[in-house]
Design a protein around this motif. Sequence first.
Motif, short mmCIF file in Angstrom:
data_model
loop_
_atom_site.label_atom_id
_atom_site.label_comp_id
_atom_site.label_asym_id
_atom_site.label_seq_id
_atom_site.Cartn_x
_atom_site.Cartn_y
_atom_site.Cartn_z
N ASP A 118 4.06 9.58 -8.14
CA ASP A 118 3.07 9.37 -9.20
C ASP A 118 3.77 8.65 -10.36
N ASP A 119 4.08 7.40 -10.14
CA ASP A 119 4.88 6.67 -11.13
C ASP A 119 4.76 5.18 -10.82
N ALA A 120 4.80 4.34 -11.86
CA ALA A 120 4.72 2.90 -11.63
C ALA A 120 6.03 2.21 -12.00
N ASN A 121 7.05 3.00 -12.32
CA ASN A 121 8.34 2.41 -12.68
C ASN A 121 9.03 1.89 -11.41
N ILE A 122 9.24 0.57 -11.37
CA ILE A 122 9.71 -0.07 -10.13
C ILE A 122 11.09 0.46 -9.73
N GLU A 123 11.95 0.66 -10.72
CA GLU A 123 13.31 1.15 -10.41
C GLU A 123 13.25 2.54 -9.76
N ASP A 181 14.41 4.62 -1.28
CA ASP A 181 15.70 4.51 -0.60
C ASP A 181 16.18 5.87 -0.06
N TYR A 182 15.90 6.93 -0.81
CA TYR A 182 16.50 8.23 -0.47
C TYR A 182 15.53 9.32 0.02
N TYR A 183 14.30 9.29 -0.43
CA TYR A 183 13.41 10.43 -0.21
C TYR A 183 12.31 10.11 0.81
N PRO A 184 11.81 11.13 1.52
CA PRO A 184 10.78 10.90 2.54
C PRO A 184 9.39 10.80 1.93
N VAL A 185 9.08 9.67 1.32
CA VAL A 185 7.79 9.51 0.64
C VAL A 185 6.87 8.56 1.40
N SER A 186 5.59 8.66 1.08
CA SER A 186 4.59 7.91 1.85
C SER A 186 3.75 6.95 1.03
N GLY A 187 4.07 6.78 -0.24
CA GLY A 187 3.27 5.85 -1.02
C GLY A 187 3.39 6.10 -2.51
N VAL A 188 2.52 5.43 -3.26
CA VAL A 188 2.56 5.50 -4.73
C VAL A 188 1.13 5.70 -5.25
N THR A 189 1.01 6.61 -6.22
CA THR A 189 -0.26 6.74 -6.93
C THR A 189 -0.06 6.27 -8.36
N THR A 190 -1.11 5.69 -8.91
CA THR A 190 -1.05 5.28 -10.31
C THR A 190 -2.36 5.72 -10.97
N ASN A 191 -2.34 5.71 -12.28
CA ASN A 191 -3.59 5.81 -13.05
C ASN A 191 -3.38 4.92 -14.27
N LYS A 240 3.71 -6.08 -7.51
CA LYS A 240 5.15 -5.83 -7.33
C LYS A 240 5.38 -4.52 -6.58
N ILE A 241 4.62 -3.48 -6.98
CA ILE A 241 4.76 -2.19 -6.29
C ILE A 241 4.39 -2.36 -4.82
N ARG A 242 3.35 -3.10 -4.55
CA ARG A 242 2.94 -3.33 -3.16
C ARG A 242 4.08 -3.99 -2.37
N GLN A 243 4.79 -4.93 -3.03
CA GLN A 243 5.91 -5.59 -2.34
C GLN A 243 7.02 -4.60 -2.01
N VAL A 244 7.25 -3.65 -2.91
CA VAL A 244 8.33 -2.67 -2.69
C VAL A 244 7.96 -1.69 -1.57
N ASP A 292 2.48 0.92 2.85
CA ASP A 292 2.20 2.33 2.55
C ASP A 292 1.02 2.48 1.56
N GLU A 293 0.61 3.73 1.42
CA GLU A 293 -0.53 4.00 0.54
C GLU A 293 -0.25 3.62 -0.91
N LEU A 294 -1.19 2.89 -1.51
CA LEU A 294 -1.12 2.60 -2.94
C LEU A 294 -2.47 3.02 -3.54
N HIS A 295 -2.42 3.92 -4.52
CA HIS A 295 -3.66 4.45 -5.10
C HIS A 295 -3.82 3.86 -6.51
N VAL A 296 -5.00 3.26 -6.73
CA VAL A 296 -5.24 2.59 -8.02
C VAL A 296 -6.60 3.01 -8.56
N GLN A 297 -6.60 3.36 -9.83
CA GLN A 297 -7.82 3.93 -10.42
C GLN A 297 -8.75 2.88 -11.02
#
Length: 225
Positions: free
Chosen positions: A6-11, A18-28, A45-49, A53-58
Motif C-alpha cells: 500500500d505505497d506508491a514510493n517507487i524505491e 526484490d525481497y518479499y513475497p508480494v503480489s501487487g500494489v494498491t494506491t489511493n 512507472k509502478i506498472r513497469q516495476v 501484477d495487480e495494481l489498484h487505483v482509486q
Amino acid sequence: MKLIIDDANIENIRKIYDYYPVSGVTTNPSILAKAGGNPLEHLIKIRQVIGEDELHVQVLEDSAERIIKEAEFLNKKLGANTYVKIPVNPEGLKAIKILSKKGFKITATAIYSINQAYLAAQAGANYLAPYINRIDNLGYDGINIAKNIQKILIENKYETEILAASFKNSNQLIRLAEIGIGASTCSSDVIFKLIDDKNIDSAISAFKNDFSKLDSSKKTWLDYI
Ligand code: G3P
C-alpha cells in the motif's frame, strides 16, 4: 493470504519486490499525493516495476456515470490487471454493479461496515477493502468486522475476497492471515517491520560464530568449494 504493498514510493516498491513475497500494489489519492508528481505517469512507472501484477487505483468522480468513465480510462492506460477502487456509497455501488457486469476488476473500498461489504459483494466486486485500523479508531474492532465479512462471503458462496487495508502494525496483519482472508495491503513500513527483529540477527550471528569454531579459515559452505 496475498500480501500487497500500500505505497506508491517507487524505491520502496522495488526493494519490496526484490525481497518479499508480494503480489501487487494498491494506491489511493492520498498515497499518490505523498509520492508527488504527475499521478498518471507515476502509476505507469509502478506498472513497469511490477509487470502484470495487480495494481489498484482509486476513482475520484462522484456520479456512477463518471466513475465508469474513469474506470475505462484507467484500464486503458494501466492494463488489464488493474483493479478499479470504488468507494462504497450509493453512486459507487451503482458503478460497481454496472462495471462488474462488463468484466472490470473491482476493489470496493472505504469499507467501514458489514453493510457496505455485503452490498459490494452482492454487486459483484472482486475485492472488499475494510479499513482495519480506521475502524479500530472509531471504537469498533476492525479484525472482528473482517472476520464477519469473511463469514458472509463463505456462507453465501461469493467469489469476492477480502483485501484488508489500513494497518498500523504487523500483528493486525498476521491475525487476518490466521483466518485465511484473500489479501492484505499494508504500508512499506509495516512490511519491513515483519522481520525487523534483533533476535533474528543475534541468532544468525551465534550460528556463524559456532560454525567458525570448527575451522577458523572456513566461515561458510562456500569456503569448502
Ligand atoms: O487504501 C486505504 C488504506 O490505504 C488506508 O490506510 O493507513 O490511511 O488508514 P490508512
